[in-house]
Design a protein around this motif. Sequence first.
Motif, PDB file in Angstrom:
ATOM      1  N   LEU A 131       0.771  -1.215  -0.311  1.00  0.00           N
ATOM      2  CA  LEU A 131      -0.084   0.073  -0.043  1.00  0.00           C
ATOM      3  C   LEU A 131       0.904   1.226  -0.078  1.00  0.00           C
ATOM      4  O   LEU A 131       0.482   2.424  -0.644  1.00  0.00           O
ATOM      5  N   LEU A 132       1.940   1.289   0.617  1.00  0.00           N
ATOM      6  CA  LEU A 132       2.790   2.329   0.663  1.00  0.00           C
ATOM      7  C   LEU A 132       4.252   1.990   0.608  1.00  0.00           C
ATOM      8  O   LEU A 132       5.073   1.807   1.243  1.00  0.00           O
ATOM      9  N   PRO A 133       4.453   2.147  -0.791  1.00  0.00           N
ATOM     10  CA  PRO A 133       5.939   1.758  -1.491  1.00  0.00           C
ATOM     11  C   PRO A 133       7.091   2.873  -1.080  1.00  0.00           C
ATOM     12  O   PRO A 133       8.029   2.448  -1.399  1.00  0.00           O
ATOM     13  N   ASN A 134       6.462   3.833  -0.386  1.00  0.00           N
ATOM     14  CA  ASN A 134       7.639   4.958  -0.016  1.00  0.00           C
ATOM     15  C   ASN A 134       8.123   4.584   1.324  1.00  0.00           C
ATOM     16  O   ASN A 134       7.780   5.165   2.190  1.00  0.00           O
ATOM     17  N   GLY A 135       9.428   4.074   1.231  1.00  0.00           N
ATOM     18  CA  GLY A 135      10.095   3.941   2.394  1.00  0.00           C
ATOM     19  C   GLY A 135       9.728   2.676   3.223  1.00  0.00           C
ATOM     20  O   GLY A 135       8.701   1.966   2.881  1.00  0.00           O
ATOM     21  N   VAL A 136      10.364   2.240   4.027  1.00  0.00           N
ATOM     22  CA  VAL A 136       9.896   1.102   4.920  1.00  0.00           C
ATOM     23  C   VAL A 136      10.676   1.424   6.346  1.00  0.00           C
ATOM     24  O   VAL A 136      11.812   1.940   6.532  1.00  0.00           O
ATOM     25  N   ASP A 137       9.733   1.292   7.227  1.00  0.00           N
ATOM     26  CA  ASP A 137      10.033   1.296   8.792  1.00  0.00           C
ATOM     27  C   ASP A 137      10.702   2.598   9.138  1.00  0.00           C
ATOM     28  O   ASP A 137      11.829   2.757   9.460  1.00  0.00           O
ATOM     29  N   PRO A 138       9.979   3.973   9.053  1.00  0.00           N
ATOM     30  CA  PRO A 138       8.590   3.915   8.669  1.00  0.00           C
ATOM     31  C   PRO A 138       8.085   4.053   7.129  1.00  0.00           C
ATOM     32  O   PRO A 138       8.930   4.543   6.384  1.00  0.00           O
ATOM     33  N   TRP A 139       6.991   3.448   6.991  1.00  0.00           N
ATOM     34  CA  TRP A 139       6.340   3.492   5.634  1.00  0.00           C
ATOM     35  C   TRP A 139       5.741   4.864   5.607  1.00  0.00           C
ATOM     36  O   TRP A 139       5.177   5.473   6.518  1.00  0.00           O
ATOM     37  N   LEU A 140       5.885   5.547   4.396  1.00  0.00           N
ATOM     38  CA  LEU A 140       5.398   6.880   4.193  1.00  0.00           C
ATOM     39  C   LEU A 140       4.143   6.997   3.435  1.00  0.00           C
ATOM     40  O   LEU A 140       4.248   6.387   2.300  1.00  0.00           O
TER      41      LEU A 140
END
Length: 93
Positions: free
Chosen positions: A22-31
């Motif tokens: 759902l949120l492919p921008n960044g991981v941990d945190p997801w943006l």
Amino acid sequence: MKSYFLEGLRDVAIVRNELSRLLPNGVDPWLLIAADPYPLAYFTVIASEEDAPSIQADLSGRHYDQDGAVLEILRELQKRVGGVVRDDNDNKL
């Protein structure tokens, strides 16, 4: 800061995978990126040995009034992985 939570989750790996879809921008945190194009919210998986995993979504101060976009993501995640959506006053939504 304003936060929302998706609580009572079971499998951290599945939750992380669905967040990444759902949120492919960044991981941990997801943006969650706004149109301006700054982060609207930051999504973090909280996992501890004592409690079931949960997701915390923190709205940025710049987008404090855009709750609907954050709740839309949490509701979609809820459909995919279950759980209960709550606000930072512990109200079930």
